[in-house]
Design a protein around this motif. Structure first.
Motif, PDB file in Angstrom:
ATOM      1  N   ILE A  63       5.522   5.178   2.162  1.00 23.00           N
ATOM      2  CA  ILE A  63       4.154   4.863   3.105  1.00 23.00           C
ATOM      3  C   ILE A  63       4.214   3.946   4.148  1.00 23.00           C
ATOM      4  CG2 ILE A  63       2.654   6.369   1.758  1.00 23.00           C
ATOM      5  CD1 ILE A  63       0.435   4.259   0.876  1.00 23.00           C
ATOM      6  N   GLU A  64       3.198   3.603   4.983  1.00 21.54           N
ATOM      7  CA  GLU A  64       4.016   2.022   5.232  1.00 21.54           C
ATOM      8  C   GLU A  64       3.239   0.064   4.477  1.00 21.54           C
ATOM      9  OE1 GLU A  64       1.859   2.099   9.500  1.00 21.54           O
ATOM     10  OE2 GLU A  64       1.631   4.326   9.232  1.00 21.54           O
ATOM     11  N   VAL A  65       2.415   1.387   3.570  1.00 19.91           N
ATOM     12  CA  VAL A  65       2.161  -0.108   3.030  1.00 19.91           C
ATOM     13  C   VAL A  65       3.708  -0.340   1.573  1.00 19.91           C
ATOM     14  CG1 VAL A  65       1.102  -1.010   0.671  1.00 19.91           C
ATOM     15  CG2 VAL A  65      -0.135   0.307   2.676  1.00 19.91           C
ATOM     16  N   ASP A  66       4.048   0.710   1.939  1.00 14.40           N
ATOM     17  CA  ASP A  66       5.525   0.664   1.225  1.00 14.40           C
ATOM     18  C   ASP A  66       6.029  -0.120   1.935  1.00 14.40           C
ATOM     19  OD1 ASP A  66       4.497   1.446  -1.338  1.00 14.40           O
ATOM     20  OD2 ASP A  66       4.891   3.713  -0.850  1.00 14.40           O
ATOM     21  N   VAL A  67       6.420  -0.175   3.422  1.00 15.39           N
ATOM     22  CA  VAL A  67       7.621   0.145   4.266  1.00 15.39           C
ATOM     23  C   VAL A  67       8.059  -1.674   4.576  1.00 15.39           C
ATOM     24  CG1 VAL A  67       8.536  -0.280   7.150  1.00 15.39           C
ATOM     25  CG2 VAL A  67       7.809   2.170   5.287  1.00 15.39           C
ATOM     26  N   GLU A  68       6.380  -2.176   4.865  1.00 13.19           N
ATOM     27  CA  GLU A  68       6.462  -3.909   5.445  1.00 13.19           C
ATOM     28  C   GLU A  68       7.206  -4.836   3.995  1.00 13.19           C
ATOM     29  OE1 GLU A  68       1.777  -4.145   5.428  1.00 13.19           O
ATOM     30  OE2 GLU A  68       1.912  -2.822   6.708  1.00 13.19           O
TER      31      GLU A  68
END
Length: 206
Positions: free
Chosen positions: A46-51
């Motif tokens: 998810i986006e939180v991981d990608v950051e």
């Protein structure tokens, strides 16, 4: 507006994958980072991981440096630039490909080295003129945020869920990364890879 960015977005994903497969050590490092951050507990990245994925971001930027999408503009009025007369309605192509491979701007410019972007504030939205994959100024790409997030999420999930290798025992020396003709750079031949599903995250040892 969405259709306008489809071609360049998927080609960015394709080029980054091609460069990573061509450089298996870099592929292993990116895959290890993705799987360590996600931790093997989620069904998808998810986006939180990608950051948190600095190596993934660096690999994508390095892919954009080596093979940026085409930057095409049209003059809206007669203009003089460096002594040249450029009439209105002239199509102008910015050679971001050559800028990204300029040996005076980049060390080992022809090599795929994502680490050159680690810990360095090299902007890709036009503020740093040696790296302009999305153009610059008022005519910069309006969809840069959407495109980059889509590329990051797609590649992160591909790294997390699957292992990648060349088909039929093909060796790296015979795997050529050659650009095709066209307004947006694509591979001359289709990118064919073998994929193995990986249900759980694992650490890839350098």
């Amino acid at each position: 507006m969405f259709l306008a960015g489809v071609d360049t977005t998927y080609k960015t994903i394709e080029w980054t994958m091609a460069q990573l497969v061509k450089n298996p050590r870099e592929l292993a490092k990116v895959q290890s980072e993705v799987r360590q951050i996600v931790g093997g507990t989620d069904e998808e990245v998810i986006e939180v991981d990608v950051e948190k994925m600095s190596l993934l971001h660096a690999a994508i930027r390095e892919g954009l440096r080596l093979t940026p999408t085409i930057i095409e503009r049209e003059t809206i009025q007669d203009t003089r630039l460096l002594g040249y007369h450029i009439p209105a309605k002239t199509r102008v192509l910015i050679n971001a490909w050559a800028i990204g491979r300029d040996a005076e701007l980049w060390e080992n410019a022809e090599e795929f080295r994502p680490e050159r972007f680690l810990g360095k504030a090299i902007d890709y939205t036009g503020k740093d003129t040696k790296f302009i994959p999305f153009g610059a100024g008022r005519r910069g790409c309006p969809g840069v945020g959407f495109a980059m997030r889509l590329v990051e999420l797609t590649l992160a999930n591909m790294m997390y869920h699957f292992d990648w290798e060349l088909p039929d025992g093909q060796d790296l020396e015979s795997f050529e990364v050659i650009e095709a003709d066209g307004l947006s750079l694509g591979l001359e031949s289709a990118l064919l890879l073998c994929v193995k599903p990986c249900k759980k995250a694992r650490t890839v040892v350098e």
